[in-house]
Design a protein around this motif. Sequence first.
Motif, mmCIF file in Angstrom:
data_model
loop_
_atom_site.group_PDB
_atom_site.id
_atom_site.type_symbol
_atom_site.label_atom_id
_atom_site.label_comp_id
_atom_site.label_asym_id
_atom_site.label_seq_id
_atom_site.Cartn_x
_atom_site.Cartn_y
_atom_site.Cartn_z
ATOM 1 N N THR A 50 0.630 -1.353 -0.265
ATOM 2 C CA THR A 50 0.180 0.299 0.177
ATOM 3 C C THR A 50 0.793 1.239 -0.204
ATOM 4 O O THR A 50 0.536 2.726 -0.931
ATOM 5 C CB THR A 50 -1.580 0.138 0.754
ATOM 6 N N ASP A 51 1.711 1.378 0.532
ATOM 7 C CA ASP A 51 3.222 2.336 -0.143
ATOM 8 C C ASP A 51 3.367 2.791 -1.092
ATOM 9 O O ASP A 51 3.268 2.235 -2.248
ATOM 10 C CB ASP A 51 4.443 1.844 1.190
ATOM 11 N N ASP A 52 3.218 4.350 -0.891
ATOM 12 C CA ASP A 52 3.699 4.583 -2.572
ATOM 13 C C ASP A 52 5.017 4.147 -3.122
ATOM 14 O O ASP A 52 6.078 3.910 -2.120
ATOM 15 C CB ASP A 52 3.886 6.145 -2.503
ATOM 16 N N LEU A 53 4.507 3.486 -3.908
ATOM 17 C CA LEU A 53 6.256 3.310 -4.768
ATOM 18 C C LEU A 53 7.641 3.516 -4.863
ATOM 19 O O LEU A 53 8.805 3.594 -3.869
ATOM 20 C CB LEU A 53 6.005 2.552 -6.311
ATOM 21 N N TYR A 54 7.488 5.111 -5.387
ATOM 22 C CA TYR A 54 8.300 6.070 -4.622
ATOM 23 C C TYR A 54 9.293 7.132 -4.128
ATOM 24 O O TYR A 54 9.825 7.093 -3.200
ATOM 25 C CB TYR A 54 7.990 7.302 -6.225
ATOM 26 N N LEU A 55 7.771 7.093 -3.549
ATOM 27 C CA LEU A 55 8.051 8.076 -1.817
ATOM 28 C C LEU A 55 8.634 7.023 -1.089
ATOM 29 O O LEU A 55 9.312 6.930 0.020
ATOM 30 C CB LEU A 55 7.133 8.596 -1.250
ATOM 31 N N GLY A 56 8.190 5.155 -1.243
ATOM 32 C CA GLY A 56 8.513 4.592 -0.167
ATOM 33 C C GLY A 56 9.374 4.027 -0.337
ATOM 34 O O GLY A 56 10.962 3.890 0.539
ATOM 35 N N ARG A 105 8.687 -3.622 -8.788
ATOM 36 C CA ARG A 105 7.513 -2.965 -8.479
ATOM 37 C C ARG A 105 6.489 -3.498 -7.738
ATOM 38 O O ARG A 105 5.674 -3.021 -7.067
ATOM 39 C CB ARG A 105 6.834 -2.622 -9.892
ATOM 40 N N ARG A 108 7.684 -5.065 -3.415
ATOM 41 C CA ARG A 108 8.045 -4.344 -3.103
ATOM 42 C C ARG A 108 9.241 -4.427 -1.191
ATOM 43 O O ARG A 108 9.675 -3.589 -1.359
ATOM 44 C CB ARG A 108 7.434 -3.409 -2.861
#
Length: 298
Positions: A50-56, A105, A108
């Motif tokens: 559920t985390d944003d890919l890039y922000l995470g 992607r 994760r």
Amino acid sequence: MANDGPVEHGYPHLETVRAAVTALYRRLSYDTVQTFSASVAPADVAFCDTDDLYLGAQRVARELVRHYRLPDARLIVSFRAMTQAANVELAAGPEYFVELNDRFRTHRRDIGAALAHEVTHVYLHRLGLSFPGTRDNEILTDTVTTYLGAGWLLLDAYREDAASSQKLGYLTPEEFGYVLAKRALVFGEDPSVWFTSPQAYSAYVAGRERARRDERQPPLTAAGWAGRRRYARDRRHARDHPSGGAGGGVPYAFTPDARGPLRVSFPCPTCHQRIRVPVRGRVRARCGLCRTVLECDT
């Protein structure tokens, strides 16, 4: 990155791994190595779907940069299709561009493992520590990642069953376990509680046994009966034939000393720097590099 392909096992890179540990102590010093007594905590690099890919990914990268005490380094993380797990552009800094395989992607939870290796590349680049050749340099990077507290992530990313496999890094799973056990012996850690992969735990157990064997080699007093018997035989031979050495297959070597008794050299079980002591029975030696005190029966 082994992705649904064969995973190499065993200890084919062990000598390079040991050389990497020695090089790390020589470059950093005992005191600096001791500042890495705390490993990367699982909660600090956790990554859920559920985390944003890039922000995470940027958050995990910042945590690893903090672990290596690189406050002025900034990692810019992106994703693309490629054969390797990740790649970092080693420029002058302070910004470093890291590319991760598109596989992450959808996988994760292993992003932290891939970034740990790449951040270590940045750390070693700034230290000016490298080995000649791509293969040995990557083994150095995996070894340092693990010894300084972030490599358990790489081992935990190893998963293998009848239908699929995944392994990150250049070390075998057992070699990762070996280095991780070496670290655990120095800092009193139990990294096994962090593993989510049962295959990673099995590799750690195997590597731990191999690491403990280093502490049971003659002339250390913890050596077993068979090793002590072989050592006594080689010692007699060295005294009778001063130029003959100890023969092959053993970690120690005898050398004559014109000013005193016969001497024996052997690798420190902690940092693998060779130690040279006189052959005169019970001796307590202290490694000048990692400060380990060794009980010997020479």
